[in-house]
Scaffold this motif. Structure first.
Motif, PDB file in Angstrom:
ATOM      1  N   LEU A 219       0.824  -1.210   0.000  1.00 35.83           N
ATOM      2  CA  LEU A 219       0.000   0.000   0.000  1.00 35.83           C
ATOM      3  C   LEU A 219       0.858   1.260   0.000  1.00 35.83           C
ATOM      4  CD1 LEU A 219      -2.894  -0.944   2.472  1.00 35.83           C
ATOM      5  CD2 LEU A 219      -3.060  -0.581  -0.002  1.00 35.83           C
ATOM      6  N   VAL A 220       1.901   1.293   0.815  1.00 38.92           N
ATOM      7  CA  VAL A 220       2.718   2.511   0.867  1.00 38.92           C
ATOM      8  C   VAL A 220       3.491   2.695  -0.430  1.00 38.92           C
ATOM      9  CG1 VAL A 220       4.809   1.501   1.912  1.00 38.92           C
ATOM     10  CG2 VAL A 220       4.226   3.878   2.350  1.00 38.92           C
ATOM     11  N   MET A 226       1.898   6.182  -7.217  1.00 38.86           N
ATOM     12  CA  MET A 226       0.781   6.866  -7.872  1.00 38.86           C
ATOM     13  C   MET A 226       0.913   8.384  -7.763  1.00 38.86           C
ATOM     14  SD  MET A 226      -2.349   4.400  -6.625  1.00 38.86           S
ATOM     15  CE  MET A 226      -3.638   5.459  -7.292  1.00 38.86           C
ATOM     16  N   LEU A 227       1.648   8.856  -6.758  1.00 38.32           N
ATOM     17  CA  LEU A 227       1.863  10.294  -6.604  1.00 38.32           C
ATOM     18  C   LEU A 227       3.063  10.782  -7.400  1.00 38.32           C
ATOM     19  CD1 LEU A 227       1.252  13.005  -5.193  1.00 38.32           C
ATOM     20  CD2 LEU A 227       2.682  12.209  -3.287  1.00 38.32           C
ATOM     21  N   ILE A 228       4.173  10.047  -7.333  1.00 36.72           N
ATOM     22  CA  ILE A 228       5.432  10.534  -7.901  1.00 36.72           C
ATOM     23  C   ILE A 228       5.522  10.299  -9.408  1.00 36.72           C
ATOM     24  CG2 ILE A 228       7.946  10.208  -7.842  1.00 36.72           C
ATOM     25  CD1 ILE A 228       7.634   9.617  -4.842  1.00 36.72           C
ATOM     26  N   TYR A 229       4.995   9.163  -9.900  1.00 36.57           N
ATOM     27  CA  TYR A 229       5.115   8.871 -11.330  1.00 36.57           C
ATOM     28  C   TYR A 229       4.435   9.936 -12.202  1.00 36.57           C
ATOM     29  CZ  TYR A 229       5.064   6.338 -15.743  1.00 36.57           C
ATOM     30  OH  TYR A 229       5.227   5.988 -17.064  1.00 36.57           O
ATOM     31  N   SER A 250      -3.890   8.507  -5.004  1.00 35.20           N
ATOM     32  CA  SER A 250      -2.793   8.150  -4.103  1.00 35.20           C
ATOM     33  C   SER A 250      -3.145   8.507  -2.661  1.00 35.20           C
ATOM     34  CB  SER A 250      -1.507   8.866  -4.520  1.00 35.20           C
ATOM     35  OG  SER A 250      -1.574  10.264  -4.259  1.00 35.20           O
ATOM     36  N   LEU A 251      -3.885   9.600  -2.492  1.00 36.61           N
ATOM     37  CA  LEU A 251      -4.311   9.985  -1.137  1.00 36.61           C
ATOM     38  C   LEU A 251      -5.294   8.967  -0.571  1.00 36.61           C
ATOM     39  CD1 LEU A 251      -4.804  13.820  -1.720  1.00 36.61           C
ATOM     40  CD2 LEU A 251      -2.773  12.615  -0.849  1.00 36.61           C
ATOM     41  N   VAL A 252      -6.133   8.405  -1.437  1.00 36.74           N
ATOM     42  CA  VAL A 252      -7.077   7.367  -1.001  1.00 36.74           C
ATOM     43  C   VAL A 252      -6.308   6.117  -0.565  1.00 36.74           C
ATOM     44  CG1 VAL A 252      -8.993   5.901  -1.714  1.00 36.74           C
ATOM     45  CG2 VAL A 252      -8.862   8.275  -2.532  1.00 36.74           C
ATOM     46  N   VAL A 253      -5.300   5.753  -1.342  1.00 39.90           N
ATOM     47  CA  VAL A 253      -4.497   4.569  -1.003  1.00 39.90           C
ATOM     48  C   VAL A 253      -3.775   4.772   0.324  1.00 39.90           C
ATOM     49  CG1 VAL A 253      -2.540   3.146  -1.713  1.00 39.90           C
ATOM     50  CG2 VAL A 253      -4.218   3.875  -3.407  1.00 39.90           C
ATOM     51  N   LEU A 257      -4.075   2.780   3.826  1.00 38.32           N
ATOM     52  CA  LEU A 257      -2.925   2.272   4.576  1.00 38.32           C
ATOM     53  C   LEU A 257      -3.079   2.553   6.073  1.00 38.32           C
ATOM     54  CD1 LEU A 257       0.057   1.227   4.809  1.00 38.32           C
ATOM     55  CD2 LEU A 257       0.764   3.590   4.391  1.00 38.32           C
ATOM     56  N   VAL A 258      -3.468   3.783   6.399  1.00 41.66           N
ATOM     57  CA  VAL A 258      -3.650   4.147   7.808  1.00 41.66           C
ATOM     58  C   VAL A 258      -4.725   3.282   8.450  1.00 41.66           C
ATOM     59  CG1 VAL A 258      -4.353   5.990   9.374  1.00 41.66           C
ATOM     60  CG2 VAL A 258      -2.844   6.503   7.446  1.00 41.66           C
ATOM     61  N   SER A 259      -5.846   3.107   7.739  1.00 44.84           N
ATOM     62  CA  SER A 259      -6.939   2.293   8.271  1.00 44.84           C
ATOM     63  C   SER A 259      -6.492   0.842   8.476  1.00 44.84           C
ATOM     64  CB  SER A 259      -8.133   2.345   7.312  1.00 44.84           C
ATOM     65  OG  SER A 259      -9.167   1.501   7.743  1.00 44.84           O
TER      66      SER A 259
END
Length: 505
Positions: A219-220, A226-229, A250-253, A257-259
């Motif tokens: 997940l991380v 998804m953010l950097i590419y 990416s923010l959803v992913v 991850l936190v959940s």
């Protein structure tokens, strides 16, 4: 992310085995090799672009790919060492790092070089977390303070010597290989480390069963990719819609991850990220500072190299030598801040460092604009020294400030998380270069237009850096006013039994 839960060694270190000093030399050499490889590449980037015809996004991924793979794999590497044995995973990492270095040196096109650099970062993530774990398992407590002091010297030497070594190897053009020796030089060092390490390093592992959080790692990694590419490829592809969708998702992913980590903590107590750490205000703020500071470093060092070598047309050696005052200033200020200033003035030293570094950036912008493409190395010396002093005031005491209120039981996890987020910040900064630097440069420049265009882009990037340093100054208000360096929860100097310190370059 973290190394692991606090570990209690299965075999207590003894002081009578002389082989432990050979083991120390090997793991120090591995740490040095990793640090040099991070900095040595920047100076050769323009040569790689010229020889291989690499695109702007490929140049970013040569550096960002390493940082992203390294950051995403750090906790996994530490956990694998605890489960399967630190010596075994260390040697696997050294072997993989050496093989990846060979692939980098033999790359036939930019795509192969990017893939090899990502592999190299992943192998470094197996190798580096074991370094101080092996020291902790090999040396008795009363010797570790001296050992960690030696590691500080190795880190400083690796940071200073990397750009110079890269400049020399590129300038010498050994065997007509141009930039390739910067990677191939790792081969004899890695082979020697494998042979000697297998003989003198003592095996150690965690005495109780640990689990690897594979879902957390996926997940991380996915969220960051998804953010950097899209950031690195967006300009080249005309900023397509899927790029914006990917960055938003990416923010959803990362939220998923936190959940997931919260549920995993409740289920078996072996999460990838210790979410409990973020309840400590100073730690949460410090992680934000580390991440944003990593962005600053990621942006600055790449655009600085391109500005000097492509924009000004300087040789790699001249560019490398120009950076010497900066490196000396960082080392000097770092030692002074830890030994003299922070014990007396506390958090204000770090905040002063952010303002001083920002002042150096603004001075650099002014000089670049005033002198244009005729600027000389000695004219750059003053802003670089000011920037170096500011960076030194921040980088050395920041870890202690972040860890000073963390409970001892989470010291190892917190140390590893600090290292990881800084690498992630660096990868994000390298991704942002396409926006703050390449985004200002036209696609088709005549030879006469290259210098002025790169100068304008450099100043534009520095304006972003100065603004981010202002944000760092504000975030530092959440740090403790006077960070305690040797209280509960701070694994400095000689860590107590059961702590697994992390190597933070």
């Amino acid at each position: 992310m973290a190394s692991t839960e606090p570990i209690f060694e299965t075999d207590r270190p003894t002081g009578g085995d002389r082989r432990r000093w050979f083991a120390l030399a090997i793991v120090m050499t591995a740490a040095f090799m990793d640090l040099v490889d991070v900095t040595i590449v920047n100076i050769a980037i323009p040569s790689i672009q010229r020889d291989e015809g690499a695109s702007f996004s490929q140049l970013q991924w040569i550096t960002a790919g390493y940082a992203l793979a390294f950051a995403a794999g750090l906790i996994t590497g530490g956990r694998l060492g605890d489960i399967h044995g630190r010596k075994r995973i260390f040697l696997l990492g050294v072997g993989g790092f050496t093989a990846a270095s060979a692939l980098c040196g033999l790359a036939v096109n930019p795509e192969m070089l990017v893939a090899s650099r990502i592999l190299q970062g992943a192998m470094a993530a197996l190798m580096v977390p074991q370094v101080l774990s092996i020291v902790h398992a090999t040396f008795p407590a009363h010797e570790r303070g001296k050992i960690f002091g030696l590691f500080g010297a190795v880190i400083g030497l690796g940071t200073v010597s990397g750009p110079l070594l890269g400049a020399l190897l590129t300038e010498w053009n050994l065997f007509d290989l141009t930039w390739r020796p910067i990677f191939l030089i790792n081969l004899p060092v890695g082979v020697a480390g494998l042979i000697l390490g297998s003989r003198v390093i003592t095996e150690s592992r965690a005495p109780h069963a640990l689990k690897l959080d594979v879902v957390g790692v996926v997940l991380v990694t996915l969220g960051l990719l998804m953010l950097i590419y899209p950031l690195t490829r967006g300009r080249e592809l005309g900023w397509p819609l899927w790029g914006y969708v990917s960055m938003a998702c990416s923010l959803v992913v990362l939220a998923a991850l936190v959940s997931y980590e919260r549920r995993k903590t409740a289920r078996d107590g072996s999460p990838l990220i210790e979410l409990e750490l973020f309840r400590v205000k100073s730690f949460a703020a410090g992680i934000a500072v580390q991440t944003v500071f990593g962005v600053v470093l990621g942006v600055f060092f790449l655009v600085w190299t391109l500005y000097m070598q492509v924009g000004l047309g300087w040789s790699p050696l001249r560019a490398g030598l120009t950076g010497v005052p900066f490196s000396i200033a960082v080392s000097t200020a770092a030692g002074l801040s830890v030994q003299k200033l922070v014990p007396r003035f506390g958090r204000r030293v770090l905040q002063a460092g952010a303002l001083v570094m920002a002042a150096g950036v603004l001075l650099y912008m002014w000089e670049s604009d005033r002198y244009g493409i005729g600027i000389t190395s000695w004219q750059m010396a003053m802003p670089l020294v000011v920037m170096g002093v500011g960076m030194g005031l921040i980088i050395a005491p920041l870890t202690d400030a972040v860890l000073s209120e963390v409970p001892r039981k989470h010291a190892g996890a917190a140390s590893g998380l600090i290292n990881t987020v800084q690498q992630m910040g660096s990868a994000l900064g390298l991704g942002l270069v396409s926006v703050v630097f390449f985004g200002v440069i036209g696609d088709h420049l005549s030879p006469a237009e290259i210098g002025p265009a790169y100068g304008d882009a450099f100043r534009h990037a520095l304006a972003w850096v100065a603004g981010v340093l202002g944000l760092i100054f504000l975030l530092m208000f959440a740090l403790p006013k006077r960070p305690a360096q040797h209280v509960e929860g701070t694994p400095t100097a000689s860590p107590a039994e059961g702590d697994q310190p992390a190597l933070v370059p």
